[in-house]
Each structure stands twice: as C-alpha cells, then as structure tokens.
Design a protein around this motif. Structure first.
Motif, PDB file in Angstrom:
ATOM      1  N   ALA A  72     -27.575  32.777 -35.668  1.00  0.00           N
ATOM      2  CA  ALA A  72     -26.986  32.545 -36.987  1.00  0.00           C
ATOM      3  C   ALA A  72     -25.466  32.426 -36.894  1.00  0.00           C
ATOM      4  O   ALA A  72     -24.856  31.538 -37.504  1.00  0.00           O
ATOM      5  N   TRP A  74     -23.805  31.461 -34.307  1.00  0.00           N
ATOM      6  CA  TRP A  74     -23.536  30.186 -33.629  1.00  0.00           C
ATOM      7  C   TRP A  74     -23.662  29.021 -34.606  1.00  0.00           C
ATOM      8  O   TRP A  74     -22.855  28.095 -34.590  1.00  0.00           O
ATOM      9  N   LEU A  75     -24.661  29.077 -35.490  1.00  0.00           N
ATOM     10  CA  LEU A  75     -24.863  27.996 -36.456  1.00  0.00           C
ATOM     11  C   LEU A  75     -23.718  27.910 -37.464  1.00  0.00           C
ATOM     12  O   LEU A  75     -23.374  26.821 -37.923  1.00  0.00           O
ATOM     13  N   ILE A  76     -23.140  29.058 -37.821  1.00  0.00           N
ATOM     14  CA  ILE A  76     -22.033  29.046 -38.778  1.00  0.00           C
ATOM     15  C   ILE A  76     -20.919  28.126 -38.283  1.00  0.00           C
ATOM     16  O   ILE A  76     -20.310  27.380 -39.057  1.00  0.00           O
ATOM     17  N   ARG A  78     -21.258  25.579 -36.387  1.00  0.00           N
ATOM     18  CA  ARG A  78     -21.697  24.193 -36.196  1.00  0.00           C
ATOM     19  C   ARG A  78     -22.051  23.478 -37.494  1.00  0.00           C
ATOM     20  O   ARG A  78     -21.645  22.354 -37.710  1.00  0.00           O
ATOM     21  N   ILE A  79     -22.846  24.123 -38.344  1.00  0.00           N
ATOM     22  CA  ILE A  79     -23.310  23.423 -39.547  1.00  0.00           C
ATOM     23  C   ILE A  79     -22.616  23.931 -40.806  1.00  0.00           C
ATOM     24  O   ILE A  79     -22.866  23.420 -41.893  1.00  0.00           O
ATOM     25  N   THR A  84     -25.550  27.625 -43.624  1.00  0.00           N
ATOM     26  CA  THR A  84     -26.228  28.670 -42.860  1.00  0.00           C
ATOM     27  C   THR A  84     -26.744  29.764 -43.785  1.00  0.00           C
ATOM     28  O   THR A  84     -27.888  30.212 -43.669  1.00  0.00           O
ATOM     29  N   GLY A  88     -30.809  30.607 -44.683  1.00  0.00           N
ATOM     30  CA  GLY A  88     -31.346  31.944 -44.500  1.00  0.00           C
ATOM     31  C   GLY A  88     -31.952  32.503 -45.780  1.00  0.00           C
ATOM     32  O   GLY A  88     -33.041  33.091 -45.764  1.00  0.00           O
ATOM     33  N   PRO A 121     -28.852  35.824 -40.995  1.00  0.00           N
ATOM     34  CA  PRO A 121     -27.496  35.271 -41.183  1.00  0.00           C
ATOM     35  C   PRO A 121     -26.630  36.057 -42.154  1.00  0.00           C
ATOM     36  O   PRO A 121     -25.427  35.770 -42.270  1.00  0.00           O
ATOM     37  N   CYS A 125     -22.561  35.928 -41.798  1.00  0.00           N
ATOM     38  CA  CYS A 125     -21.894  35.107 -42.816  1.00  0.00           C
ATOM     39  C   CYS A 125     -20.923  35.940 -43.643  1.00  0.00           C
ATOM     40  O   CYS A 125     -19.797  35.510 -43.925  1.00  0.00           O
ATOM     41  N   PRO A 219     -23.804  18.789 -40.076  1.00  0.00           N
ATOM     42  CA  PRO A 219     -25.042  19.094 -39.383  1.00  0.00           C
ATOM     43  C   PRO A 219     -25.457  18.028 -38.392  1.00  0.00           C
ATOM     44  O   PRO A 219     -25.950  18.338 -37.320  1.00  0.00           O
ATOM     45  N   THR A 371     -20.044  33.146 -33.711  1.00  0.00           N
ATOM     46  CA  THR A 371     -20.945  33.412 -32.594  1.00  0.00           C
ATOM     47  C   THR A 371     -20.756  34.827 -32.061  1.00  0.00           C
ATOM     48  O   THR A 371     -21.727  35.533 -31.766  1.00  0.00           O
TER      49      THR A 371
END
Length: 434
Positions: A72, A74-76, A78-79, A84, A88, A121, A125, A219, A371
């Motif tokens: 989660a 890591w996704l913050i 990126r997208i 994110t 979730g 997440p 977040c 994304p 991350t």
C-alpha cells in the motif's frame, strides 16, 4: 469546539486533515465493532460456526492487514494518495458486504481477509497525509495526537454503540456499518490526488523509476510495460531505499517490540482481570475506560510538547513508565494500587503513541516515504501477530503473570534501544537536541 481550537493549531485543521480524521474514526469504528462486538458472537451463536472458523477468520484479518501495508505504501508513490485510499476503502466495503450477506465459513473467512487487505492502506495513507500537511508548521506530534484520538475513539465506541443495536437485529447492525463505509468512501474522494506539490511529484517519479515526469502519479504510468515494468520499478524502489534510508539496525527490532509488548497482553488481559483480580465485567469496562481516558486526555498536550522539544525525553519517559507499571500490574492485588497502575499505563501510552510515529517521520528518506512507512508498519504490525501466540503459551506454561512480565521486559528493552538510537540520530529541523 472552542477547547479543541485552543488545543489544536488552526493551521492543522485543513480539509485534508479533517477528512483523514473522519476516515480514521469511522474505519476503526467499523473494525472495532466487527472484531470485538459482532463476529465472535455472530459466528458462534447465530451461524453456529466452530471456534476454529472464528480463529481462522481473525487470523486472516490480521495477516491481510499486516502483509499489504508495504504494498500500500508503495502504491501511494505510484498511483497517488487519493486513489490508494479509495481502493482500500472500496475493498473494505466489499468485505463488510460479504460478511453481511454470506452465511458460510468460506465466505466469512474471505470477508475477514478482505477486511484486513482493505484497511491495510489506512495507516500508510494517514501518515503520508499528515506528513504533508504538517511539513510547513512542524507540528507532526500534535497531528498524531489528534489522529490517535480518532483511532482510539473509533475502536472504543464501535463495540459500545453496536452492542446497543445488536439487541434489535444483526441486519440493522450490518446496514449501519455499510452506511459508515459508504460515507468514508465519499469522504476519500475529497482527499488530494497526491500529498506532495505537483513539481515534486514529477521530480520524485523521475528520480525513483526513471519514468517521464508527465506520467507522475498516473496509474497507467505504473502499469505501462506490464509485469516487466512493475518488476523493474520494484527493484529500483528497493535500490533507492537501500541507498537513502539511513537508520540504525536497532530500529527494526524496536519496531517489532513496540507492538509485541501490546500483543502479549491483548488475549490475556480480560482473563487476568477476571481470574486473578476477581473484577466483574462492569468493573473491567470501567478500568478500560479509565486507562484509555487518561491516554486520550494526554495525547494532544504531549503531541504539542513533542513538536516543541523533540521526541527523545518523551519516549524515554513513556517506555520506562510502561515497563515499571506493566511489570507491577502482574503482582499487585490491592485495588487502589491496581487502579493507580492502570492510570500510569494510560499516561505511559500518552507519551508513546504520538511520539513514536513522530520520531519515525524524521527518519524517512525523500522520494519513497510511502513505501518506507508501509515497510515500517509491516514490521511493527508483525508484533501484534506474534505477541498473542507467545502470550497464550506463556500463560499455560509459566502462569498468569508471565505475559505481563514479558511485556514489561519488552518495554525495558525498548527504553535501552531508544537511548542508543536517539543518541545517534540528529534532532529534527527547528528543534534543539534534548
């Protein structure tokens, strides 16, 4: 409201921070209601499922939450922040819906696993969000105090309020929880797309992944090139963290111990109070309210002091006080002393909760904060997974005081580890070393 305005700097009450506070409160309200008040009784008495099914469901929830915190975070990066969080929360809504409409063991276990994955997440977040909104005013400690109030308040009020509705019908209870999740999904749509300035987003994405600046936060920028592109991004993330994350190796066992000390007490505290202290359920509830109330009352004042004077002295005080009070709690039987120790434990956590995450926030490298937050939270959460298992074995083999002594020793170890870590780390900007 006037009192809140005096305690909390008005610069902190941004739309983003208020949205995060609402989301944290309602999600913890739903989780607290499900885990404490609903699922154990609903699965056992209504659905007639086995104790194994109940234990498996709870384990899947904790494992899902813990394992997916790092992805989660890591996704913050990126997208984006909002997407994110919203994904979730949508998964969490789906989890509550499955638990509501399905009656078989397989679907209940699936729903609990998705509940853990969907809420994973939340903390990455929230921590990323308050890192961004407090960066200018250097009031992370105050913000953490306010956020911890929403978390503890939701976790505590969820079971209390839902217990009143359970007597009406479980159908009403589940629709209330679904309504709460629908509301937090709507609130999440008002969060910013990213937590950084747009120009920082572009520079960060180019530095970390080599992608063109125009794709920062998009994304499709993450998925372009398929699995090979994702694997390359993961390797570059690992390389960037290894290069820029400069922390003491002792931080990692400290992260584990911080939650392990709590996990040791979670499954045995009710049994200890009933069997060893002879308290009624009502007296135990009053004890929990007293200890939790002391913690909540101290969170914002301690957070403000942390912003002013730094984290070192407050964490040292909190760990030392927790080690002594939890250790004595295992052996003391006079009730006035027991109540005093409960309040001291509450005070110790008022020192620890807002201060610990503030200290961690000062150690994050630029470029991969989400991350690293996720990584740290995963390590920290593993203590809550291992702690209850060790606690039960210790209770059976060594007696009732053993889990409390182990928790006390863990806090004492944290005290000495933190003494060493804080001596080596620099003070945050604007704060003189203490």
């Amino acid at each position: 409201m006037e009192l809140t305005a005096k305690l909390v700097n008005k610069k902190l009450l941004t739309p983003t921070f208020v949205s995060l506070w609402i989301i944290m409160f309602l999600v913890e309200f739903v989780k607290g209601a499900l885990i404490v008040a609903i699922l154990p009784v609903y699965m056992g008495d209504v659905l007639k499922l086995s104790a194994f099914a109940i234990g498996l469901s709870f384990s899947c929830q904790y494992i899902g939450d813990n394992l997916f915190r790092s992805p989660a975070g890591w996704l913050i990066e990126r997208i984006g922040f909002r997407l994110t969080m919203t994904i979730g929360l949508c998964i969490t809504f789906g989890a509550v819906f499955i638990i509501t409409v399905m009656k078989t063991m397989g679907f209940i276990v699936l729903g609990c696993a998705l509940l853990g994955i969907g809420t994973a997440p939340l903390w990455p977040c929230v921590l990323m969000g308050i890192t961004a909104v407090t960066e200018e005013n250097k009031n992370f400690g105050t913000a953490m105090g306010v956020i911890q109030i929403s978390s503890l308040g939701g976790t505590g009020l969820g079971p209390v309020i839902i217990n009143f509705l359970v007597s009406v019908s479980y159908t009403l209870v589940f629709w209330v929880l679904l309504g709460c999740m629908g509301l937090v999904i709507l609130v999440s749509l008002f969060l910013p797309r990213r937590t950084n300035r747009p120009e920082d987003d572009a520079a960060e994405t180019m530095k970390v992944s080599g992608a063109p600046a125009a794709s920062a936060g998009a994304p499709d920028g993450l998925w372009r090139g398929g699995l090979a592109r994702i694997w390359q991004n993961i390797r570059e993330t690992h390389r960037n963290i290894r290069t820029h994350l400069k922390v003491s190796p002792l931080l990692y066992p400290a992260l584990f111990l911080q939650s392990f000390a709590v996990g040791l007490l979670t499954p045995v505290i009710t049994l200890f109070v009933r069997s060893e202290l002879g308290l009624s359920p009502e007296a135990f509830s009053l004890m929990l309210i007293t200890g939790g109330g002391v913690t909540v009352l101290g969170l914002i004042p301690i957070g403000k002091l942390v912003d002013r004077y730094g984290t070192r002295r407050f964490l040292n005080t909190g760990f030392a006080l927790a080690a002594v009070s939890v250790g004595l709690f295992a052996f003391m039987r006079p009730m006035p002393v027991v109540w005093l120790l409960v309040m001291l434990i509450g005070v110790s956590y008022a020192f620890i909760l807002p201060t610990w995450d503030t200290m961690i926030s000062h150690l994050l490298p630029e470029g991969e904060k989400g991350t690293v937050w996720g990584l740290f939270l995963t390590i920290q959460g593993s203590g809550m997974v291992v702690g209850p298992i060790v606690s039960g074995k210790m209770w059976d083999a060594l007696g009732a005081p053993a889990p409390f002594l182990a928790s006390s020793i863990s806090m004492a170890l944290l005290f000495f580890i933190h003494l060493f870590i804080s001596r080596k780390q620099p003070a945050p900007p604007g704060v003189s070393p203490r």
